[in-house]
Design a protein around this motif. Structure first.
Motif, short mmCIF file in Angstrom:
data_model
loop_
_atom_site.label_atom_id
_atom_site.label_comp_id
_atom_site.label_asym_id
_atom_site.label_seq_id
_atom_site.Cartn_x
_atom_site.Cartn_y
_atom_site.Cartn_z
N GLY A 385 0.82 -1.16 -0.10
CA GLY A 385 0.24 -0.09 0.11
C GLY A 385 0.73 1.30 0.00
N LEU A 386 1.75 1.29 0.80
CA LEU A 386 2.38 2.73 0.93
C LEU A 386 3.45 2.71 0.04
N ALA A 394 6.18 13.14 -4.83
CA ALA A 394 5.64 13.21 -6.14
C ALA A 394 4.25 13.21 -6.47
N ALA A 395 3.30 12.70 -5.70
CA ALA A 395 2.15 12.50 -5.70
C ALA A 395 1.28 13.71 -4.90
N GLY A 396 2.17 14.59 -4.28
CA GLY A 396 1.62 15.71 -3.53
C GLY A 396 1.26 15.12 -2.14
N THR A 417 -10.36 -1.36 12.39
CA THR A 417 -10.08 -0.82 11.02
C THR A 417 -8.52 -0.68 10.70
N ILE A 418 -8.07 -1.05 9.69
CA ILE A 418 -6.60 -0.66 9.32
C ILE A 418 -6.69 0.00 8.23
N THR A 419 -6.26 1.21 8.22
CA THR A 419 -6.29 2.18 7.15
C THR A 419 -4.90 2.83 6.57
N ASP A 420 -4.57 2.63 5.63
CA ASP A 420 -3.54 3.36 5.08
C ASP A 420 -3.53 4.40 4.08
N ASP A 421 -2.64 5.23 3.85
CA ASP A 421 -2.98 6.35 3.10
C ASP A 421 -2.10 6.28 1.81
N GLY A 422 -2.19 4.87 1.42
CA GLY A 422 -0.98 4.62 0.17
C GLY A 422 -1.48 4.79 -1.25
N ARG A 423 -1.21 3.98 -1.83
CA ARG A 423 -1.70 4.06 -3.26
C ARG A 423 -2.81 3.50 -3.73
N GLY A 424 -3.23 2.67 -2.79
CA GLY A 424 -4.69 1.84 -3.11
C GLY A 424 -4.43 0.49 -3.98
N ILE A 425 -5.69 -0.14 -3.92
CA ILE A 425 -5.42 -1.68 -4.57
C ILE A 425 -5.51 -1.47 -5.94
N ALA A 426 -4.70 -2.16 -6.64
CA ALA A 426 -4.59 -1.93 -8.25
C ALA A 426 -5.85 -2.95 -8.67
N SER A 494 -11.36 0.44 -0.89
CA SER A 494 -10.03 1.08 -1.87
C SER A 494 -10.07 2.17 -2.62
N VAL A 495 -9.56 3.36 -2.58
CA VAL A 495 -9.48 4.53 -3.27
C VAL A 495 -8.42 4.51 -4.14
N ASP A 496 -8.19 4.41 -5.39
CA ASP A 496 -7.15 4.92 -6.17
C ASP A 496 -6.32 5.88 -5.86
N GLY A 497 -5.11 5.89 -5.37
CA GLY A 497 -4.32 7.11 -4.99
C GLY A 497 -4.37 7.57 -3.64
N ALA A 498 -5.39 7.01 -2.86
CA ALA A 498 -5.78 7.42 -1.58
C ALA A 498 -5.80 6.64 -0.44
N GLY A 499 -5.47 5.39 -0.72
CA GLY A 499 -5.29 4.11 0.22
C GLY A 499 -6.48 3.22 0.32
N SER A 500 -6.25 2.70 1.35
CA SER A 500 -7.27 1.25 1.47
C SER A 500 -7.51 1.32 3.00
N THR A 501 -8.67 0.72 3.19
CA THR A 501 -9.38 0.41 4.53
C THR A 501 -9.96 -1.06 4.74
N ILE A 502 -9.52 -1.64 5.60
CA ILE A 502 -9.75 -3.19 5.81
C ILE A 502 -10.49 -3.07 7.14
#
Length: 653
Positions: A385-386, A394-396, A417-426, A494-502
Motif C-alpha cells: 500500500g504505502l 511526487a504525488a503531493g 479498521t486498518i487504514t493506510d494512505d497509500g496508493r490503493g489496491i490496483a 480502496s480508493v486509487d491514490g488515496a489508500g485502503s481500509t480493511i
C-alpha cells in the motif's frame, strides 16, 4: 497446586521486556528524555536481578551488558542514539529467546558486538545535553521507610542495609514508631523505618541504586551531610504517603488493613482458571434455564420465587464473568509499534502508526487470535500500500506514510479498521491475475466488492516479486479463515491514490452470545443475534411461487434466501407459514427460511465434538432448558455451503 516459580518468572519477564520495548520506542522519538532512559535502565536492571534470582544466568549475563550501556547513558557519559536504541531492541528479542530457552549463543554475541560498536560511536558524539552525574560528596544523611509489602515481594531489608554499609562508613538507627500493637501486626509487612548517616566519597546515584527495585513505592529523603534534607522526586504509594496519625488501641489495625487492601487490588490469575470458571458459569446458566422451565409449568409460588432469584444471580454472575474476560485492545495495538518500526527499517519507508479507541474491550480469547491476522494485514499495507517517500512527495503527499489502527464497539461486535494512505489496491492487476489463474473468465462482470474479495483467494498475490514481506501467495486467505472462525467478517474498501481500509467485524465474546432460537423441521437451531437484521413471513403460496428463483424483493433490493429445511435434509414438510430470517454476512444479505421463530435465547457456546468439527454449517452447540441440544449456525459458512446447492437446483430446472 502451587504455581511453578519459573513459569511465574517467565510471565514477569515478558511484561518487563514489553515495558522496556515500549520505552525504547518512545525514546527513539525523544532521545534527550532522561526519564525514559531511567525507565529503560530500571527495567533492564530488574530483569537482570530477577533472572539471576531464578537461575537464568545466561539471561542475567547478557542483560548486564545492555544495562551497563544504558547506565552510561543515564550518567551522561554516552548520548542516546537511534543506532543504540535499535541494538537494544534487537537485544530484547534475544532476551525473550533466552527466557524461552531457544536462544543461539552466536546471535547473542553478534548483538553484543553491535552494542559495543553503537556505544563507541555514541561516546564519540557531541557531549550530551543531559546533566552530568553529580559529583561525589563527603557524606549523606538518609531517612527511609520501605513499602509495607516489600518483604512479601522478595526485598530483604537487611541486605539493603548491608549494601549501604559497603558504600562507606555507616551509622544506621531503626525507627519503630509505626509498628502497631501485637494484635494488629501483619507478620510479613515491613513497618520499620531507618535513619542513616553515610561518610565517604559516595555519589547520590550509588545510594539510589541500592533502592532501585523499591524506589517508586518507598518514602526516602537524601541530603548532603550537614545540609538541609532534599526530598527525592518519587511516586509515593498512596497508602504509605498518607498523613501519620496516632494509633489508638481500638484502631491500631487500620494502617495494616489499608496496606493489605492496596496490596490486593490486582491479582494475577492463570487464563485457564478463568476459562474453567466461565464453563461453570455457563453450566449454571443452563441449569437455571431448566429450573425456570420447571417453575413456570408448576403452581408452587415459592419455587417460582426461588427460580426468579437464581435467575437474577446467575445473570449477574454471567455479566461479571464476561467483564473479567474482557481486556482493552491497547494490549494488542501496543505490540504493533515494534512491527512498524521494523517494517520501516526493512522497507526503507518512513511510516507512522496512529491508534484510536484503545480502551475498547474485547474477550481475551478474541485478542489472542487477532494478532496474526493483523500482522498479515499491516505487513501488506506497508509493503503493497504505502509508497516510497519520493513517490509520495511526487504525488503531493507527505513523505511519511500513515497506518491507522482503530477500534470501536457496535452492539455485540467490535469493529477494528486498518487504514493506510497509500496508493490503493490496483484493480486492473487483481483482474489480470485472477484471469491468468483461471479464477474468473476474461471480461467477466464483477462488482467492486467481488473484485476486491479475490485477494482472499488461496494462493492469490499481485506482488511483482517475492520479498521477505509478501509475494508468496499466503496470508490473506489465512486472515479470512481466522476471522470467520471467530464468527466475524472482513470487508475491504480502496480508493486509487488515496489508500485502503480493511474492516474486521468481531464478536465481543466467544463464550456466551445472544441468539435467535428457531425451529427447522423437528430440530432447533440458534442464529447469532448480531447477524440478524429482520424477520419476514413466507407463506406457502409465496414459497411455491419462488421455487424457480429463491429470491425475495425487500425495499427494492433483491435478497436471495436458503431453505434450511432442504440444506439440512430434514425430510419434513414445511409449516403453513414459514419465516425468513434476514442475516448480514459482510456486505451481503441473505435470507434463511425456517419453520418457526421461537424467540431470543441466551446461548452458552459449547465446542463441537471432534467427530463433528468438520461440519462447516455449525459454529458450536448449546444446551436448552429442557436438556436438549441446539446447534449454533455459522452464518458465513452456511451461505458459502448453501449457494452452490441453490445454483445446482436452479440449473436442474
Amino acid at each position: 497446586m502451587s504455581e511453578d516459580p519459573t513459569a511465574a518468572f517467565r510471565i514477569e519477564a515478558g511484561e518487563l521486556l514489553e515495558q522496556v520495548e515500549q520505552g525504547l520506542l518512545d525514546l527513539r522519538d525523544r532521545l534527550d528524555d532522561l526519564g525514559l532512559v531511567n525507565a529503560v535502565f530500571r527495567g533492564l536492571h530488574t530483569l537482570k536481578g530477577s533472572g539471576a534470582m531464578f537461575g537464568f544466568d545466561a539471561l542475567a549475563g547478557f542483560t548486564h551488558h545492555c544495562e551497563t550501556a544504558f547506565d552510561r547513558v543515564r550518567k551522561g557519559d554516552v548520548r542516546a542514539t537511534p543506532e543504540l536504541v535499535d541494538v537494544i531492541l534487537s537485544a530484547g528479542d534475544h532476551m525473550r529467546a533466552l527466557v524461552d530457552g531457544a536462544a543461539s549463543p552466536a546471535d547473542g554475541q553478534a548483538i553484543l558486538d553491535r552494542l559495543a560498536a553503537a556505544v563507541d560511536a555514541a561516546a564519540g558524539a557531541d557531549a550530551p545535553s543531559a546533566p552530568a552525574a553529580p559529583a561525589a560528596t563527603t557524606g549523606w544523611t538518609l531517612t527511609f521507610t520501605l513499602p509495607p509489602d516489600a518483604m512479601a515481594n522478595g526485598t530483604n531489608p537487611l541486605a539493603l542495609l548491608d549494601e549501604l554499609r559497603e558504600l562507606g562508613e555507616a551509622t544506621i538507627v531503626a525507627r519503630t514508631d509505626a509498628i502497631p500493637t501485637l494484635d494488629a501486626l501483619v507478620p510479613n509487612h515491613c513497618m520499620v523505618g531507618w535513619d542513616c548517616t553515610l561518610i565517604g566519597d559516595i555519589t547520590r546515584d550509588a545510594i539510589e541504586d541500592v533502592f532501585l527495585f523499591v524506589m517508586d513505592d518507598m518514602e526516602i529523603t537524601i541530603a548532603p551531610l550537614a545540609v538541609e534534607a532534599e526530598e527525592v522526586a518519587v511516586a509515593p504509594d498512596p497508602v504509605a504517603d498518607a498523613p501519620s496519625l496516632p494509633v489508638a488501641a481500638n484502631d491500631a489495625g487500620k494502617p495494616a488493613a489499608a496496606a493489605s487492601r492496596a496490596q490486593g487490588e490486582h491479582v494475577r490469575v492463570p487464563a485457564e482458571r478463568l476459562d474453567a470458571l466461565m464453563d461453570r458459569v455457563g453450566e449454571l446458566v443452563i441449569a437455571q434455564s431448566r429450573l425456570s422451565q420447571l417453575a413456570g409449568h408448576g403452581q408452587d409460588l415459592a419455587l417460582r420465587s426461588v427460580s426468579e432469584e437464581i435467575e437474577r444471580l446467575a445473570g449477574e454472575m454471567r455479566d461479571t464473568m464476561m467483564v473479567l474476560r474482557m481486556v482493552p485492545v491497547s494490549t494488542l495495538f501496543g505490540r504493533f509499534r515494534r512491527l512498524i518500526h521494523d517494517l520501516a527499517n526493512e522497507t526503507g519507508k518512513a511510516i507512522e502508526l496512529v491508534t484510536e479507541g484503545e480502551a475498547t474491550e474485547v474477550d481475551k480469547t478474541v485478542i489472542e487470535r487477532l494478532f496474526d491476522p493483523l500482522v498479515h494485514i499491516i505487513r501488506n499495507s506497508c509493503d503493497h500500500g504505502l509508497e516510497t517517500a519520493e513517490d509520495r512527495i511526487a504525488a503531493g503527499k507527505s513523505g511519511t506514510g500513515l497506518i491507522r489502527l482503530s477500534a470501536h464497539q457496535a452492539g455485540g461486535e467490535v469493529l477494528i479498521t486498518i487504514t493506510d494512505d497509500g496508493r490503493g489496491i490496483a484493480r486492473d492487476r487483481i483482474r489480470a491475475k485472477a484471469e491468468a489463474n483461471g479464477l474468473i473468465a476474461p471480461g467477466q462482470p464483477m462488482s467492486d466488492d467481488e473484485l476486491l474479495g479475490l485477494i482472499f483467494h488461496p494462493g492469490f498475490s499481485t506482488a511483482a516479486q517475492v520479498t521477505n514481506l509478501s509475494g508468496r501467495g499466503v496470508g490473506m486467505d489465512v486472515v479470512k479463515r481466522t476471522i470467520e472462525s471467530l464468527r466475524g467478517s472482513i470487508d475491504v474498501k480502496s480508493v486509487d491514490g488515496a489508500g485502503s481500509t480493511i474492516t474486521l467485524r468481531i464478536p465481543l465474546t466467544l463464550a456466551i452470545i445472544e441468539g435467535l432460537l428457531v425451529r427447522v423441521g423437528e430440530g432447533r437451531y440458534v442464529i447469532p443475534l448480531s447477524a440478524v437484521e429482520e424477520c419476514l413471513e413466507l407463506s406457502l403460496e409465496e414459497d411455491l411461487r419462488s421455487r424457480g428463483r429463491s429470491i425475495i424483493t425487500l425495499r427494492e433490493r433483491l435478497i436471495p434466501f436458503l431453505r434450511l429445511r432442504e440444506v439440512f435434509d430434514t425430510g419434513t414438510r414445511p409449516d403453513t407459514y414459514q419465516k425468513i430470517v434476514v442475516v448480514g454476512t459482510g456486505s451481503e444479505r441473505v435470507g434463511l427460511v425456517v419453520d418457526q421463530i421461537i424467540g431470543n435465547h441466551q446461548t452458552v457456546i459449547k465446542a463441537m465434538s471432534p467427530l463433528h468439527r468438520g461440519v462447516a454449517s455449525f459454529a458450536g452447540a448449546t444446551i436448552l432448558g429442557d436438556g436438549s441440544v441446539a446447534l449454533i449456525l455459522d452464518i458465513a459458512q452456511l451461505v458459502a455451503l448453501g449457494q452452490p446447492r441453490e445454483e445446482r437446483r436452479l440449473a436442474a430446472g
